[in-house]
Design a protein around this motif. Structure first.
Motif, PDB file in Angstrom:
ATOM      1  N   ARG A  84      -0.644   8.007   6.191  1.00 51.89           N
ATOM      2  CA  ARG A  84       0.765   7.651   6.358  1.00 51.89           C
ATOM      3  C   ARG A  84       1.466   7.709   5.007  1.00 51.89           C
ATOM      4  O   ARG A  84       0.846   7.496   3.968  1.00 51.89           O
ATOM      5  N   LYS A  85       2.750   7.957   5.053  1.00 57.99           N
ATOM      6  CA  LYS A  85       3.511   8.150   3.814  1.00 57.99           C
ATOM      7  C   LYS A  85       3.492   6.931   2.910  1.00 57.99           C
ATOM      8  O   LYS A  85       3.504   7.073   1.694  1.00 57.99           O
ATOM      9  N   GLU A  86       3.432   5.736   3.464  1.00 61.36           N
ATOM     10  CA  GLU A  86       3.448   4.546   2.621  1.00 61.36           C
ATOM     11  C   GLU A  86       2.188   4.421   1.773  1.00 61.36           C
ATOM     12  O   GLU A  86       2.154   3.676   0.810  1.00 61.36           O
ATOM     13  N   THR A 123     -11.973  -4.772   4.227  1.00 62.59           N
ATOM     14  CA  THR A 123     -11.045  -4.149   3.278  1.00 62.59           C
ATOM     15  C   THR A 123     -10.143  -3.161   3.993  1.00 62.59           C
ATOM     16  O   THR A 123      -8.925  -3.133   3.776  1.00 62.59           O
ATOM     17  N   TYR A 124     -10.730  -2.351   4.855  1.00 61.95           N
ATOM     18  CA  TYR A 124      -9.966  -1.360   5.611  1.00 61.95           C
ATOM     19  C   TYR A 124      -8.846  -2.030   6.406  1.00 61.95           C
ATOM     20  O   TYR A 124      -7.695  -1.587   6.371  1.00 61.95           O
ATOM     21  N   GLN A 174      -3.095  -3.241   7.204  1.00 67.49           N
ATOM     22  CA  GLN A 174      -2.016  -4.188   7.468  1.00 67.49           C
ATOM     23  C   GLN A 174      -0.986  -4.246   6.350  1.00 67.49           C
ATOM     24  O   GLN A 174       0.183  -4.543   6.593  1.00 67.49           O
ATOM     25  N   ASP A 175      -1.418  -3.983   5.109  1.00 66.26           N
ATOM     26  CA  ASP A 175      -0.512  -4.111   3.961  1.00 66.26           C
ATOM     27  C   ASP A 175      -0.778  -2.993   2.959  1.00 66.26           C
ATOM     28  O   ASP A 175      -1.755  -3.043   2.210  1.00 66.26           O
ATOM     29  N   PRO A 176       0.079  -1.977   2.941  1.00 63.39           N
ATOM     30  CA  PRO A 176      -0.108  -0.844   2.040  1.00 63.39           C
ATOM     31  C   PRO A 176      -0.210  -1.222   0.560  1.00 63.39           C
ATOM     32  O   PRO A 176      -0.761  -0.450  -0.226  1.00 63.39           O
ATOM     33  N   PRO A 209      -4.587  -0.267  -5.627  1.00 64.22           N
ATOM     34  CA  PRO A 209      -5.711  -0.177  -6.572  1.00 64.22           C
ATOM     35  C   PRO A 209      -6.587   1.057  -6.353  1.00 64.22           C
ATOM     36  O   PRO A 209      -7.132   1.608  -7.304  1.00 64.22           O
ATOM     37  N   TYR A 210      -6.707   1.489  -5.115  1.00 66.75           N
ATOM     38  CA  TYR A 210      -7.492   2.685  -4.825  1.00 66.75           C
ATOM     39  C   TYR A 210      -6.756   3.932  -5.322  1.00 66.75           C
ATOM     40  O   TYR A 210      -7.353   4.820  -5.934  1.00 66.75           O
TER      41      TYR A 210
END
Length: 143
Positions: free
Chosen positions: A57-59, A83-84, A89-91, A96-97
């Motif tokens: 997704r763009k976000e 983590t996934y 739920q929160d981009p 950090p990735y």
């Protein structure tokens, strides 16, 4: 393979020590999947593609190249279900990735290697959902 079984495979094969490029995770998954049956390999590939597709997704990826975005999404999957789900739920938790370019390219090839081990043939696979970057058209609708 259902989603719970997929995540159990990831969790069972993850090491307690850091595995920055998911090389050891991929090797452990390949070994486990290679034990068969072939339906498990196919199911794992489907669930992996679905997990990566959901993050397409763009976000998450508007600032990354196609390969960087794919390998970074794979790193989120390699980090495990908890983590996934947080990242999904929160981009902001994807940052950090993406900024650290944490990659897990090797995870993508685990089902293919297991398939080849079982059948002796290279897998010309296609899954219901493409894991390639920018394939989730709904996730990029306003991009």
């Amino acid at each position: 393979m259902n989603e719970n079984t997929f995540w159990q495979f990831i969790d069972d094969c993850r090491l307690p020590t850091p595995d920055p490029d998911a090389q050891q995770l991929a090797a452990a998954l390949t070994a486990r999947l290679s034990a068969g049956p072939l339906a498990t390999v196919v199911g794992f590939a489907e669930q992996l593609s679905w997990a990566l597709y959901r993050l397409d997704r763009k976000e998450y990826g508007r600032e990354l190249s196609s390969d960087s975005f794919l390998y970074t999404r794979a790193a989120v999957v390699a980090a495990g279900r908890e983590t996934y789900e947080i990242v999904l739920q929160d981009p902001a938790h994807f940052v950090p990735y993406a900024t650290g370019l944490i990659w897990a390219e090797s995870l993508l090839y685990a089902p293919d290697r297991a398939y080849e081990h079982i059948t002796g043939e290279e897998w010309d696979r296609s899954t219901r959902y493409s894991y390639e970057s920018y394939s989730n058209t709904a996730g990029w609708a306003d991009a």
